[in-house]
Design an enzyme around this catalytic site. Structure first.
Site, mmCIF file in Angstrom:
data_model
loop_
_atom_site.group_PDB
_atom_site.id
_atom_site.type_symbol
_atom_site.label_atom_id
_atom_site.label_comp_id
_atom_site.label_asym_id
_atom_site.label_seq_id
_atom_site.Cartn_x
_atom_site.Cartn_y
_atom_site.Cartn_z
ATOM 1 N N SER A 21 0.865 -1.184 0.000
ATOM 2 C CA SER A 21 0.000 0.000 0.000
ATOM 3 C C SER A 21 0.898 1.230 0.000
ATOM 4 C CB SER A 21 -0.882 0.009 1.258
ATOM 5 O OG SER A 21 -1.689 1.168 1.285
ATOM 6 N N TYR A 57 -2.031 -1.038 10.524
ATOM 7 C CA TYR A 57 -2.038 -1.278 9.069
ATOM 8 C C TYR A 57 -0.770 -0.729 8.418
ATOM 9 C CZ TYR A 57 -3.736 -1.191 4.231
ATOM 10 O OH TYR A 57 -3.878 -1.382 2.873
#
Ligand SMILES: NC(=O)c1ccc[n+]([C@@H]2O[C@H](COP(=O)([O-])OP(=O)(O)OC[C@H]3O[C@@H](n4cnc5c(N)ncnc54)[C@H](O)[C@@H]3O)[C@@H](O)[C@H]2O)c1
Length: 256
Positions: free
Chosen positions: A138, A152
């Site tokens: 990401s 995350y």
């Protein structure tokens, strides 16, 4: 369709919906022979039925499940050329509200899942002398972040570190290891969990003026899985519509 993955055997983990489903559809268009894996049996089987390929229930945080998914690919097709570990969870939670169990769950799926997929696929890929290991990272973590993404961000930055280490260790086995870093991609999960105001805000912050689609991300995976990327290993491709570029949020203002 140009058969860029013709007869390549690909296992895609986290492919029931969203980005993973987009990868499965794109790889199928290019002639790959697929096995799909996910925790969600209903949606996973529906995607597999659409593409007429096998599905296996897999919790990638568990090594035994990773090994079973790889074993199914070998049983069905006799080899495993490509593994995509796309499964990931992104609870929206401030650090001050995150318990140790919350932290561990995100790490178990996103980061240990990456290790599990790699270890399970290594056995046949090393024996074949060929493999493509691909991971969904990401931009969140490796480059930027926002409140509520502590665990995350750490997990996705960790995936990038693992990609480099694995690429180096497996370079003598004919195995390349790479990843894709999506920006904000419009999936059912984003619509459900983030909502319209979040999506509008993101659109305004993306120079190309829209969120990405699963197909946008799938095209980068396709390149990395294809023979065109045979000399690329240990790196990631950012697919974010230019979102990382602006220095500030006034980037649409032009000089007089
Ligand atoms: N959507 C975005 O904007 C975006 C941006 C950057 C990165 N990502 C990453 O892309 C990946 C897919 O995201 P998405 O938006 O399509 O999400 P999604 O929730 O729609 O899809 C994730 C899939 O993974 C599956 N999954 C979850 N836990 C699993 C587990 N333990 N084992 C196996 N499968 C599991 C889910 O059932 C689902 O099918 C994730 O790794 C996410 O972190 C998404």
């Amino acid at each position: 369709m140009t058969d860029r993955l013709k007869d390549r055997v690909a296992l895609i983990i986290g492919s029931a919906r969203g980005i993973g489903k987009g990868i499965a559809r794109r790889f199928a268009e290019e002639g790959a022979r697929l096995v799909l894996a996910d925790t969600e049996d209903g949606a996973g089987q529906a995607t597999a039925d659409e593409l007429a390929v096998p599905f296996i229930h897999t919790d990638i945080s568990l090594m035994a499940d990773a090994e079973a998914a790889v074993a199914l690919a070998l049983k069905q097709h006799g080899r495993l050329d490509i593994i995509v570990q796309n499964a990931g969870i992104y609870p929206w939670q401030l650090i001050e509200n995150t318990s140790a169990d919350d932290w561990d769950r995100v790490m178990a799926v996103n980061l240990r899942g990456t290790f599990n997929a790699s270890r399970a696929a290594l056995v046949p890929m090393k024996a074949q002398g060929f493999g493509r290991m691909l991971y969904t990272s990401s931009i969140t973590g490796p480059h930027v972040t926002s409140p509520g993404h502590g665990h995350y961000s750490a997990s996705k930055a960790g995936i990038n570190g693992f990609i480099r280490a694995a690429a180096l260790e497996f370079s003598g086995y004919g195995i390349t290891v790479n990843g894709v870093e999506p920006g904000n991609i419009l999936t059912e999960a984003i619509e459900l969990h983030r909502g319209a105001a979040y999506i509008k805000n993101m659109e305004d912050s993306i120079p190309l003026g829209r969120l990405g689609s699963p197909r946008d991300v799938a095209n980068a995976f396709l390149f990395l899985a294809s023979d065109d990327a045979s000399y690329i290993t240990g790196t990631t491709i950012v697919v974010d519509g230019g979102q990382l570029l602006p220095e500030g949020n006034d980037f649409r203002l032009l000089p007089p």
